[in-house]
Every structure is written in structure tokens, then in C-alpha cells.
Design a protein around this motif. Structure first.
Motif, PDB file in Angstrom:
ATOM      1  N   THR A 188      30.853  34.511 -67.245  1.00 24.31           N
ATOM      2  CA  THR A 188      30.179  33.278 -67.678  1.00 24.31           C
ATOM      3  C   THR A 188      30.605  33.065 -69.240  1.00 24.31           C
ATOM      4  O   THR A 188      30.475  34.020 -70.000  1.00 24.31           O
TER       5      THR A 188
ATOM      6  N   THR B 154      29.635  35.476 -72.448  1.00 26.65           N
ATOM      7  CA  THR B 154      28.168  35.556 -72.556  1.00 26.65           C
ATOM      8  C   THR B 154      27.579  36.724 -71.238  1.00 26.65           C
ATOM      9  O   THR B 154      26.614  37.299 -71.658  1.00 26.65           O
TER      10      THR B 154
ATOM     11  N   ARG C 292      30.729  39.943 -78.783  1.00 26.45           N
ATOM     12  CA  ARG C 292      31.301  38.515 -78.868  1.00 26.45           C
ATOM     13  C   ARG C 292      32.672  38.250 -79.343  1.00 26.45           C
ATOM     14  O   ARG C 292      32.984  37.622 -80.109  1.00 26.45           O
TER      15      ARG C 292
ATOM     16  N   SER D 246      30.352  30.964 -73.198  1.00 25.67           N
ATOM     17  CA  SER D 246      29.189  30.603 -74.008  1.00 25.67           C
ATOM     18  C   SER D 246      28.891  29.128 -73.744  1.00 25.67           C
ATOM     19  O   SER D 246      27.695  28.821 -74.054  1.00 25.67           O
TER      20      SER D 246
ATOM     21  N   VAL E 120      31.422  41.013 -74.120  1.00 28.63           N
ATOM     22  CA  VAL E 120      29.908  40.227 -74.276  1.00 28.63           C
ATOM     23  C   VAL E 120      29.294  40.812 -75.180  1.00 28.63           C
ATOM     24  O   VAL E 120      28.974  40.244 -76.197  1.00 28.63           O
TER      25      VAL E 120
END
Length: 132
Positions: A108, A100, A81, A110, A78
Motif C-alpha cells: 500500500t 505505508t 519511509r 502513501s 515502511v
């Protein structure tokens, strides 16, 4: 030939469509005699394939990677990225997703999709060169 699933390949065709298609092989379907490649969910029937070969690796993902199991690995993905491959059983759901957020049970993406950690495998791949 299922060893090509999840890899970046070039498929040379003989059916009058594009001569060659490059992407990540998502599905190898023996029952319907076809493959599906991403991006674009390009379907190529077996009879139209002349040859499959590994794509040039200069700007793409190399073979170093690991299956994420610990919370700190998800935290790092996260934070940095990182590009993550997502598998459900033997099917590649996404070749390059960005996480994300995550908690003990879910992740979760992006695009807002939430996936259960227990039902999916998340594989972080290191990059060499630019992302295509």
C-alpha cells in the motif's frame, strides 16, 4: 538511449519551449518518437531534443539501490519511509513513492493505491543530500 529510463536527467530542447527540462525519464517511446519525464508527465518529442545528460546528483538519488524481495526489506521501507521506485515490466510507474503498509501479496502506497508484489518491482534507493 533507453538506458536513461529511470534516471534523473536534463533534456536540452530546441523547439521554443523551455530550453532545458530536468526530471526523471519515465518513458522512452520509439513508436511515437517521444519521451515522458516526471514530475508532471512532460512530453518531449524526439525532434525537439538537442541533448540528454545526467542531472547534477548533489540533492538527488545516487546509484546505490536494490530490488526488494524479502518481507524485512518491505518492513524497513515502511518504517523508515524510504523513497521507492516502482516498476512494472520495463515501465517506471513512480520514481519516488512511500510505502505505508504491506502484506504477503500487496503493498500500500502513501496515496492509498495497492499494488501486487508479483506484478511490480520495488527498488529502494539511498539518498545523498536533501530530497528535491
Amino acid at each position: 538511449m533507453k538506458h536513461w529510463v529511470g534516471r534523473r536527467v536534463v533534456v536540452h530542447r530546441r523547439d521554443g519551449a523551455r530550453v532545458a527540462v530536468e526530471g526523471v525519464l519515465k518513458i522512452w517511446d520509439n513508436i511515437h518518437e517521444k519521451i515522458v519525464m516526471v514530475p508532471g508527465d512532460i512530453v518531449v518529442p524526439f525532434h525537439a531534443i538537442v541533448k540528454i545528460e545526467r542531472a547534477d546528483m548533489s540533492p538527488s538519488l545516487n546509484s546505490i539501490g536494490y530490488k526488494m524481495k524479502h518481507s524485512i526489506q518491505f518492513d524497513n521501507a515502511v518504517y523508515f519511509r524510504s523513497r521507492v521506485m516502482i516498476w512494472k515490466e520495463n515501465s517506471l510507474l513512480s520514481a519516488q513513492s512511500i510505502l505505508t503498509a504491506h502484506d504477503a501479496e500487496t503493498v500500500t502506497l502513501s496515496n492509498g493505491v495497492r499494488l501486487r508484489k508479483a506484478e511490480h518491482n520495488f527498488v529502494v534507493r539511498s539518498l545523498r543530500g536533501k530530497v528535491w
